[in-house]
Design an enzyme around this catalytic site. Structure first.
Site, PDB file in Angstrom:
ATOM      1  N   HIS A 103      -8.008   1.230  -1.476  1.00 61.47           N
ATOM      2  CA  HIS A 103      -7.804   0.334  -2.614  1.00 61.47           C
ATOM      3  C   HIS A 103      -9.128  -0.210  -3.164  1.00 61.47           C
ATOM      4  O   HIS A 103      -9.226  -1.366  -3.568  1.00 61.47           O
ATOM      5  CB  HIS A 103      -6.841  -0.803  -2.244  1.00 61.47           C
ATOM      6  CG  HIS A 103      -5.522  -0.298  -1.761  1.00 61.47           C
ATOM      7  ND1 HIS A 103      -4.625   0.329  -2.596  1.00 61.47           N
ATOM      8  CD2 HIS A 103      -4.982  -0.269  -0.515  1.00 61.47           C
ATOM      9  CE1 HIS A 103      -3.572   0.697  -1.882  1.00 61.47           C
ATOM     10  NE2 HIS A 103      -3.767   0.354  -0.630  1.00 61.47           N
ATOM     11  N   SER A 118       0.841  -1.195   0.000  1.00 59.52           N
ATOM     12  CA  SER A 118       0.000   0.000   0.000  1.00 59.52           C
ATOM     13  C   SER A 118       0.879   1.249   0.000  1.00 59.52           C
ATOM     14  O   SER A 118       1.718   1.416  -0.876  1.00 59.52           O
ATOM     15  CB  SER A 118      -0.957  -0.039   1.197  1.00 59.52           C
ATOM     16  OG  SER A 118      -1.908   0.995   1.113  1.00 59.52           O
TER      17      SER A 118
END
Length: 303
Positions: free
Chosen positions: A190, A86
Site C-alpha cells: 500500500h 487489504s
C-alpha cells in the site's frame, strides 16, 4: 444489523486451515481452487511452516480461500454490509457477489505474485505504531520518508518503507507512541513501492466481468460504500499502492447502525480493532469451526 469482514495479510498462522477442511465439501472446494490457480492451498494451509506462508504469493490466496470457506460454512446469511482489510477486500468482493469464488482466487493469485515481485526490487517492510495521536504520527512518518500504509483506528497506524527508514523509526518514535512493532510481511504494501503490481492487476482485471454488489460494500480506500462492480474492481486494482483506511470503514459501520461484527477465518485482528473503536458493537472471530454456532446465534440476534 451485522457486518461481515475479512482480515488482511499477517493474520495467517501455520496449520490454521486444518479444522476447516474437515467440514463437508471443504477439501474438494479447496482442491478445485488449487487446480485453478496452480497453488496447493491445502498443503500451505495445513502443513507449511510460518516462513512458507509468509510469502506474499502464498499468503494472499490462502487468506481469501480461508475467508470464503469459513463464510460459506455459516450458511445462507445476509449481512448489512461487507468489507475487507487489504487483500481481504477481494474476499469481501466474493461475499458481495462481485466476483465468483474462482475469479476471486484467480485475481488474488495474480495480486500476490505481482506484489511479491514488486517487493523484491527493494528491501522493504512494515511496522505497527501503537498509541499516540494519528496526526502527530503521520507527520512524523512523512518526515522519515515513511508512508502511513494502514490507518487502522483504535490508536494503530502501520508505517511502510525501506528497512533503513523503519530502523530510523524504531530509534525515533513519534511523540506518544508506546511501541513500534515490526510486522511479518514481505514488503511495503500500500505504498509507491507496489506501483508495478498495479499494472499487472489492471491487466488481470480486464479479463473479469464483475457483478454489482448484492449487499452494501464498504471500500477501505476511503470508507465509502460502492454500488457498482466496475467501481469495486477498479478500487481493488488501485488499493495495492494506496493506504488502507480501516478507521474510515469503522466510521461507516457506525453510520450504518451496525450492532455486530463477524470476522471470517483467520479472525482476530479486525475484531480486536472493533472492540476498541466500536464500543457496544458485539464482535466474533471465526478462528475454527467451533465458533460457527456462536456466530450463527449472533447473526440471528442482529440480522
Amino acid at each position: 444489523m451485522f457486518v461481515l469482514v475479512a482480515p488482511g495479510q499477517g493474520a495467517q498462522t501455520p496449520g490454521f486451515l486444518t479444522p476447516w477442511l474437515e467440514l463437508p465439501g471443504a477439501a474438494d472446494r479447496l482442491a478445485a481452487w488449487s487446480d485453478a490457480i496452480g497453488l496447493d492451498l491445502a498443503h500451505y494451509g495445513t502443513q507449511a511452516d510460518a516462513d512458507a506462508i509468509r510469502d506474499t504469493a502464498v499468503a494472499q490466496p490462502l487468506l481469501v480461500a480461508a475467508g470464503i470457506l469459513s463464510a460459506t460454512a455459516l450458511g445462507a446469511v445476509s449481512p448489512a454490509a461487507v468489507a475487507g482489510h487489504s487483500v481481504g477486500e477481494i474476499t469481501a468482493a466474493a461475499f458481495a457477489g462481485v466476483l465468483d469464488d474462482t475469479a476471486a482466487l484467480t485475481l488474488v493469485r495474480t495480486r500476490g505474485l505481482a506484489m511479491a515481485e514488486a517487493a523484491a526490487v527493494t528491501e522493504t517492510g512494515m511496522s505497527a505504531l501503537l498509541g499516540g495521536d494519528p496526526e502527530v504520527s503521520v507527520a512524523h512518518l512523512e518526515k522519515l520518508g515513511l508512508t502511513p500504509a494502514n490507518v487502522n483506528g483504535a490508536g494503530q497506524i502501520v508505517a511502510a518503507g525501506t528497512m533503513e527508514q523503519l530502523a530510523a523509526l524504531a530509534e525515533d518514535k513519534p511523540e506518544g507512541v508506546r511501541k513500534v512493532v515490526p510486522l511479518k510481511v514481505a514488503g511495503a504494501f500500500h505504498t509507491h513501492h507496489m506501483a508495478p503490481a498495479v499494472d499487472a492487476l489492471a491487466k488481470a482485471a480486464e479479463e473479469l466481468a464483475p457483478a454489482d454488489p448484492t449487499v452494501t460494500y464498504v471500500s477501505n480506500k476511503d470508507g465509502r460504500t460502492v454500488a457498482t462492480g466496475a467501481e469495486v474492481l477498479s478500487r481493488l486494482v488501485g488499493q495495492v499502492a494506496n493506504p488502507v483506511r480501516w478507521d474510515l470503514c469503522m466510521e461507516t459501520f457506525k453510520e450504518l447502525g451496525v450492532t455486530a461484527l463477524i470476522e471470517v477465518c483467520p479472525g482476530g485482528t479486525l475484531t480486536g480493532l472493533a472492540k476498541r473503536a466500536l464500543p457496544g458493537v458485539k464482535t466474533l472471530a471465526l478462528k475454527t469451526p467451533d465458533d460457527l454456532d456462536a456466530a450463527r446465534e449472533l447473526i440471528s440476534e442482529h440480522a
